[in-house]
Enzyme design. Structure first.
Site, PDB file in Angstrom:
ATOM      1  N   LYS A  79      23.781  48.126   3.971  1.00 18.50           N
ATOM      2  CA  LYS A  79      23.956  46.713   4.301  1.00 18.50           C
ATOM      3  C   LYS A  79      24.843  46.047   3.247  1.00 18.50           C
ATOM      4  O   LYS A  79      24.965  46.522   2.123  1.00 18.50           O
ATOM      5  CB  LYS A  79      22.604  46.006   4.323  1.00 18.50           C
ATOM      6  CG  LYS A  79      21.608  46.552   5.336  1.00 18.50           C
ATOM      7  CD  LYS A  79      21.897  46.043   6.720  1.00 18.50           C
ATOM      8  CE  LYS A  79      20.765  46.398   7.684  1.00 18.50           C
ATOM      9  NZ  LYS A  79      21.060  45.955   9.070  1.00 18.50           N
ATOM     10  N   HIS A 106      19.823  57.571  13.973  1.00 15.54           N
ATOM     11  CA  HIS A 106      21.176  57.390  14.493  1.00 15.54           C
ATOM     12  C   HIS A 106      22.160  58.425  13.937  1.00 15.54           C
ATOM     13  O   HIS A 106      22.881  59.095  14.685  1.00 15.54           O
ATOM     14  CB  HIS A 106      21.696  55.994  14.130  1.00 15.54           C
ATOM     15  CG  HIS A 106      20.922  54.876  14.734  1.00 15.54           C
ATOM     16  ND1 HIS A 106      20.274  54.988  15.942  1.00 15.54           N
ATOM     17  CD2 HIS A 106      20.693  53.606  14.310  1.00 15.54           C
ATOM     18  CE1 HIS A 106      19.687  53.838  16.231  1.00 15.54           C
ATOM     19  NE2 HIS A 106      19.925  52.996  15.251  1.00 15.54           N
ATOM     20  N   GLU A 133      27.674  48.202   7.191  1.00 17.27           N
ATOM     21  CA  GLU A 133      27.492  46.870   7.755  1.00 17.27           C
ATOM     22  C   GLU A 133      27.817  45.830   6.694  1.00 17.27           C
ATOM     23  O   GLU A 133      27.424  45.972   5.531  1.00 17.27           O
ATOM     24  CB  GLU A 133      26.063  46.680   8.253  1.00 17.27           C
ATOM     25  CG  GLU A 133      25.667  47.618   9.372  1.00 17.27           C
ATOM     26  CD  GLU A 133      24.254  47.354   9.867  1.00 17.27           C
ATOM     27  OE1 GLU A 133      24.079  46.416  10.660  1.00 17.27           O
ATOM     28  OE2 GLU A 133      23.343  48.065   9.430  1.00 17.27           O
ATOM     29  N   ARG A 193       3.767  36.418  22.020  1.00 21.74           N
ATOM     30  CA  ARG A 193       2.707  35.479  21.659  1.00 21.74           C
ATOM     31  C   ARG A 193       3.118  34.032  21.867  1.00 21.74           C
ATOM     32  O   ARG A 193       2.258  33.167  22.044  1.00 21.74           O
ATOM     33  CB  ARG A 193       2.309  35.704  20.200  1.00 21.74           C
ATOM     34  CG  ARG A 193       1.546  36.997  19.965  1.00 21.74           C
ATOM     35  CD  ARG A 193       1.173  37.176  18.513  1.00 21.74           C
ATOM     36  NE  ARG A 193       2.344  37.345  17.669  1.00 21.74           N
ATOM     37  CZ  ARG A 193       2.299  37.559  16.363  1.00 21.74           C
ATOM     38  NH1 ARG A 193       1.126  37.612  15.739  1.00 21.74           N
ATOM     39  NH2 ARG A 193       3.406  37.723  15.671  1.00 21.74           N
ATOM     40  N   LYS A 207      26.572  54.815  22.824  1.00 21.68           N
ATOM     41  CA  LYS A 207      27.893  54.313  22.460  1.00 21.68           C
ATOM     42  C   LYS A 207      28.975  55.209  23.054  1.00 21.68           C
ATOM     43  O   LYS A 207      28.865  56.425  23.072  1.00 21.68           O
ATOM     44  CB  LYS A 207      28.029  54.249  20.936  1.00 21.68           C
ATOM     45  CG  LYS A 207      27.156  53.167  20.291  1.00 21.68           C
ATOM     46  CD  LYS A 207      27.352  53.125  18.800  1.00 21.68           C
ATOM     47  CE  LYS A 207      26.537  52.006  18.163  1.00 21.68           C
ATOM     48  NZ  LYS A 207      27.021  50.665  18.550  1.00 21.68           N
ATOM     49  N   HIS A 225      19.813  54.148  20.613  1.00 21.98           N
ATOM     50  CA  HIS A 225      20.926  53.528  21.340  1.00 21.98           C
ATOM     51  C   HIS A 225      22.289  54.024  20.870  1.00 21.98           C
ATOM     52  O   HIS A 225      23.284  53.858  21.579  1.00 21.98           O
ATOM     53  CB  HIS A 225      20.849  52.000  21.231  1.00 21.98           C
ATOM     54  CG  HIS A 225      21.263  51.454  19.891  1.00 21.98           C
ATOM     55  ND1 HIS A 225      20.365  51.251  18.873  1.00 21.98           N
ATOM     56  CD2 HIS A 225      22.470  51.076  19.416  1.00 21.98           C
ATOM     57  CE1 HIS A 225      20.997  50.765  17.825  1.00 21.98           C
ATOM     58  NE2 HIS A 225      22.275  50.654  18.119  1.00 21.98           N
ATOM     59  N   LYS A 255      13.118  53.182  17.986  1.00 25.82           N
ATOM     60  CA  LYS A 255      12.917  53.762  16.667  1.00 25.82           C
ATOM     61  C   LYS A 255      12.514  52.637  15.712  1.00 25.82           C
ATOM     62  O   LYS A 255      12.766  51.459  15.995  1.00 25.82           O
ATOM     63  CB  LYS A 255      14.182  54.484  16.198  1.00 25.82           C
ATOM     64  CG  LYS A 255      15.442  53.599  16.098  1.00 25.82           C
ATOM     65  CD  LYS A 255      15.578  52.959  14.739  1.00 25.82           C
ATOM     66  CE  LYS A 255      16.836  52.150  14.627  1.00 25.82           C
ATOM     67  NZ  LYS A 255      16.909  51.366  13.394  1.00 25.82           N
ATOM     68  N   ASP A 279      15.895  53.726   8.602  1.00 26.53           N
ATOM     69  CA  ASP A 279      16.431  52.863   9.651  1.00 26.53           C
ATOM     70  C   ASP A 279      17.659  53.461  10.319  1.00 26.53           C
ATOM     71  O   ASP A 279      17.878  53.252  11.510  1.00 26.53           O
ATOM     72  CB  ASP A 279      16.777  51.490   9.068  1.00 26.53           C
ATOM     73  CG  ASP A 279      17.195  50.491  10.129  1.00 26.53           C
ATOM     74  OD1 ASP A 279      16.422  50.294  11.089  1.00 26.53           O
ATOM     75  OD2 ASP A 279      18.292  49.908  10.016  1.00 26.53           O
TER      76      ASP A 279
END
Length: 451
Positions: A367, A267, A243, A64, A209, A205, A175, A262
């Protein structure tokens, strides 16, 4: 001579015997977003550096934000310079690469954008000689996938134009693919209304790896581990994806997803399936996919009562780290102050087949954890009898040091094996030692990013 685009001596080029890739246009919806900036364009530049992009390859970005072609190119150059991993940035190569970058502003909710996109594709195809092949990459909110596919189909962009016999059209979706089973099935049905199943690519993805791919080589390319890759020798498996950062400006998306959706349901289940699946009949896409799917179908489905004992959820709060005051999840931009979204999730899964019956798979992700690491830890059963003394500095009993095989996915990709060894000196005292394999040390370079 520009490295990555031309070869001085073709007899020394290791890629010269590979089948050439056909030229195409990559259309990125959401081209002004974080994924394009951090991953997609740097990955494409890396492919150009390795001479793996065909002549004429082009990118059309859609978002946009109003930008000219040159403004888009400048922003992408800044992104590549900031996020490129394990490859040098060469200005001459970039100047060649950016000639294939184009941009058009528009809203995917506007039906007129797809007509304009068709005109842009035709113009770029004529200029860059891409033979009519187009790959549509949906780097947008998942709620827009179906709408974009419908817009492409209604504008006739899902099929190659007449006169291009070998041209193709393909669709890539990121995803999460739906938010539950029924929504995933509905989305698949809606996408298949405009694209054939073979034209739809659902991207995870993590499967790109190096260490995840190396699980297949490690298991099926070596004979020493496969005989003990089962319930008789393995006590449990831990798969961790931790993470140290928070949601990093992705609060609005993460509030809808959470850690379980997520990370775990895509994954980490793919990693589990790759680690635990049966040997495929051949190293071919369908054969590997079928074995992964067979393993996933063997997972024990939790009942409501099981959730209380086999799953836990958490959410990070405000904290002071290294002298800096960090916000909690509810204080992140785009997150509701009363959000119940999980930023940490852990589950215990069981595979109900002959190889893995009774072996727990502990899956955890989150996280804002103490450090960034993703690995698979396979712990073998302890020796049935503790015959030897232990080194007093290493623990109480060698029985507490079972063999441990760790496949490190990130940040330092590699494999380590822990076993007991005699401590030098008089007597028979044992202590744990580790053998390490590191990609960077063994191959002289770090592996490229998954994208």
């Amino acid at each position: 001579m520009v490295k990555g685009m031309f070869v001085a001596n073709p007899m020394e080029d290791p890629l010269r015997f590979q089948k050439p890739v056909s030229p195409c246009i990559l259309v990125i919806f959401g081209a002004h977003g974080d994924l394009t900036r951090r991953k997609l364009i740097p990955a494409l530049y890396r492919l150009a550096y390795e001479r793996r992009l065909p002549t004429g390859f082009s990118v059309v970005g859609i978002s946009r934000t109003a930008l000219s072609d040159q403004q888009f190119r400048d922003k992408m150059r800044e992104s590549v310079q900031e996020f490129l991993e394990n490859s040098p940035f060469e200005m001459d190569l970039w100047n060649e690469f950016e000639r294939g970058l184009f941009y058009m502003a528009g809203d995917v909710n506007d039906a007129g954008i797809y007509k304009r996109l068709g005109e842009t594709i035709a113009a770029v195809d004529s200029q860059r000689q891409t033979d009519g092949s187009v790959l549509f990459y949906l780097s947008t909110q998942p709620s827009q996938y179906s709408q974009i596919a419908a817009g492409l189909g209604q504008a006739g962009l899902n099929r190659a134009p007449e006169g291009h016999a070998n041209a193709w059209r393909r669709l890539i979706v990121e995803k999460p693919f739906g938010h539950d089973l029924s929504s995933a099935r509905q989305l698949s049905q809606e996408l298949r209304h405009y694209f054939d199943e073979r034209e739809i690519y659902r991207i995870d993805h993590y499967l790109g790896k190096e260490t995840v791919q190396n699980i297949l080589a490690f298991r099926f390319g070596n004979v020493i581990f496969e005989p003990i890759w089962n319930r008789r020798y393995i006590n449990h498996v831990q798969i961790t994806a931790a993470e140290s950062i928070g949601v990093e400006g992705r609060g609005a998306y993460y509030q809808e997803a959470g850690a379980l959706r997520d990370m775990i349901q895509n994954h980490m289940l793919q990693v589990l399936a790759t680690m635990a699946m049966e040997p495929p009949a051949a190293y071919e896409p369908d054969a590997v996919r079928d074995e992964r799917a067979k393993l996933l179908r063997a997972l024990k489905v939790m009942k409501p009562d099981d959730v209380l004992t086999h799953a836990v959820a958490g959410q990070y709060g405000p904290a002071q780290v290294g002298g800096n005051q960090l916000p909690g999840f509810r204080q992140e931009h785009g997150v509701k102050p009363d959000a119940q979204t999980d930023t940490y999730a852990a589950v215990t899964l069981f595979v109900e087949n002959w190889r893995w019956a009774g072996v727990p798979f502990y899956i955890r992700t989150g996280k804002r954890l103490p450090k960034r690491t993703t690995d698979i830890a396979i712990q073998f059963n302890s020796a049935p009898l503790a015959m030897f003394q232990s080194d007093g500095d290493a623990g109480d009993s060698p029985a507490t040091w079972p063999n441990l095989l760790v496949l490190r996915i990130q940040p330092e990709e590699g494999i380590s094996l822990r076993f007991s060894s005699k401590h030098p000196g008089a007597g028979m005292k044992l202590r744990p030692v580790t053998m390490d394999f590191n990609y960077g040390t063994s191959f002289g370079a770090r592996s490229p990013s998954a994208y």
